[in-house]
Write a protein that holds these residues in place. Structure first.
Motif, mmCIF file in Angstrom:
data_model
loop_
_atom_site.group_PDB
_atom_site.id
_atom_site.type_symbol
_atom_site.label_atom_id
_atom_site.label_comp_id
_atom_site.label_asym_id
_atom_site.label_seq_id
_atom_site.Cartn_x
_atom_site.Cartn_y
_atom_site.Cartn_z
ATOM 1 N N ASP A 64 19.697 73.656 105.176
ATOM 2 C CA ASP A 64 20.606 72.610 104.718
ATOM 3 C C ASP A 64 21.821 73.270 104.077
ATOM 4 O O ASP A 64 21.794 73.691 102.920
ATOM 5 C CB ASP A 64 19.882 71.702 103.714
ATOM 6 C CG ASP A 64 20.717 70.487 103.348
ATOM 7 O OD1 ASP A 64 21.954 70.526 103.545
ATOM 8 O OD2 ASP A 64 20.129 69.514 102.857
ATOM 9 N N VAL A 106 23.053 72.398 100.549
ATOM 10 C CA VAL A 106 22.337 72.994 99.415
ATOM 11 C C VAL A 106 22.828 74.426 99.201
ATOM 12 O O VAL A 106 23.002 74.883 98.067
ATOM 13 C CB VAL A 106 20.814 72.970 99.660
ATOM 14 C CG1 VAL A 106 20.068 73.620 98.500
ATOM 15 C CG2 VAL A 106 20.334 71.553 99.876
ATOM 16 N N CYS A 127 24.484 77.960 96.079
ATOM 17 C CA CYS A 127 23.624 79.138 95.905
ATOM 18 C C CYS A 127 24.455 80.338 95.480
ATOM 19 O O CYS A 127 25.459 80.659 96.112
ATOM 20 C CB CYS A 127 22.911 79.416 97.219
ATOM 21 S SG CYS A 127 22.068 81.007 97.270
ATOM 22 N N TYR A 161 12.482 82.447 103.531
ATOM 23 C CA TYR A 161 11.868 81.408 102.702
ATOM 24 C C TYR A 161 11.505 81.973 101.329
ATOM 25 O O TYR A 161 11.659 81.311 100.304
ATOM 26 C CB TYR A 161 10.630 80.861 103.410
ATOM 27 C CG TYR A 161 10.053 79.633 102.765
ATOM 28 C CD1 TYR A 161 10.737 78.431 102.798
ATOM 29 C CD2 TYR A 161 8.820 79.683 102.124
ATOM 30 C CE1 TYR A 161 10.220 77.296 102.195
ATOM 31 C CE2 TYR A 161 8.291 78.560 101.531
ATOM 32 C CZ TYR A 161 8.997 77.361 101.565
ATOM 33 O OH TYR A 161 8.484 76.243 100.969
ATOM 34 N N CYS A 218 14.796 82.760 99.223
ATOM 35 C CA CYS A 218 15.757 81.655 99.066
ATOM 36 C C CYS A 218 15.876 81.233 97.611
ATOM 37 O O CYS A 218 14.894 81.091 96.892
ATOM 38 C CB CYS A 218 15.345 80.469 99.932
ATOM 39 S SG CYS A 218 16.545 79.132 99.835
ATOM 40 N N GLU A 242 17.490 78.406 96.393
ATOM 41 C CA GLU A 242 17.651 76.986 96.074
ATOM 42 C C GLU A 242 16.534 76.175 96.714
ATOM 43 O O GLU A 242 16.309 76.267 97.923
ATOM 44 C CB GLU A 242 18.998 76.456 96.610
ATOM 45 C CG GLU A 242 20.221 77.134 96.028
ATOM 46 C CD GLU A 242 20.606 76.584 94.674
ATOM 47 O OE1 GLU A 242 20.183 75.452 94.349
ATOM 48 O OE2 GLU A 242 21.321 77.298 93.943
ATOM 49 N N GLU A 243 15.889 75.358 95.910
ATOM 50 C CA GLU A 243 14.813 74.524 96.435
ATOM 51 C C GLU A 243 15.365 73.545 97.488
ATOM 52 O O GLU A 243 16.414 72.946 97.277
ATOM 53 C CB GLU A 243 14.159 73.754 95.294
ATOM 54 C CG GLU A 243 12.788 73.266 95.668
ATOM 55 C CD GLU A 243 11.998 72.801 94.446
ATOM 56 O OE1 GLU A 243 11.183 71.912 94.619
ATOM 57 O OE2 GLU A 243 12.244 73.331 93.348
ATOM 58 N N GLY A 244 14.688 73.456 98.595
ATOM 59 C CA GLY A 244 15.079 72.485 99.615
ATOM 60 C C GLY A 244 16.102 72.981 100.609
ATOM 61 O O GLY A 244 16.464 72.267 101.535
ATOM 62 N N ALA A 245 16.567 74.221 100.441
ATOM 63 C CA ALA A 245 17.585 74.723 101.374
ATOM 64 C C ALA A 245 16.962 75.047 102.729
ATOM 65 O O ALA A 245 17.550 74.785 103.769
ATOM 66 C CB ALA A 245 18.272 75.959 100.801
ATOM 67 N N SER A 285 13.749 74.680 105.378
ATOM 68 C CA SER A 285 12.490 74.072 105.812
ATOM 69 C C SER A 285 11.898 75.019 106.840
ATOM 70 O O SER A 285 12.536 75.313 107.853
ATOM 71 C CB SER A 285 12.742 72.705 106.452
ATOM 72 O OG SER A 285 13.445 71.891 105.554
#
Ligand code: SF4
Ligand code: SF4
Length: 97
Positions: free
Chosen positions: A29, A32, A36, A72, A75, A77-80, A82
């Motif tokens: 995303d 998001v 960062c 993963y 990363c 930022e949470e949600g960046a 999937s």
């Protein structure tokens, strides 16, 4: 050019086959990512699949992914990101020897 143990990145990638699935197994995303501060994925991905865009976002291409999970883990930022494995039979195929 990135080199690992004297082998050019391009030569190493040439030994790997990718069965590209229609469904991206990783999605990023970019909205998001704009917030960062580390952009850690850009340097951490061994396949060099994350690229910075001029507006501070991220351009990502899943097709030559090693499925290592590093992006993963690093990363910021949470949600960046999937993350999942590709559909059965698809994805990276490593050739030995
Ligand atoms: S799983 Fe590994 S190879 Fe695939 S995008 Fe993430 S860091 Fe790169
Ligand atoms: S580390 Fe995560 S949040 Fe930061 S740019 Fe990369 S994918 Fe986006």
């Amino acid at each position: 050019m990135t080199r690992y143990a004297g082998i050019a990145f391009e030569d190493r990638m040439a030994t790997v086959e990718f069965r590209v699935a229609e469904r991206p197994h990783i999605s990023v995303d970019s909205r998001v990512c704009e917030g960062c501060s580390t952009k850690a994925c850009v340097t951490a991905c061994p396949a060099d699949l994350f690229a910075l865009t001029a507006d501070g976002g991220i351009l990502f291409n899943y097709e030559q992914c090693f499925e290592c999970g590093t992006c993963y883990m690093v990363c910021n930022e949470e949600g960046a990101i999937s993350w999942s494995y590709p559909d059965g039979g698809m994805g990276v195929v490593f050739h030995h020897g």
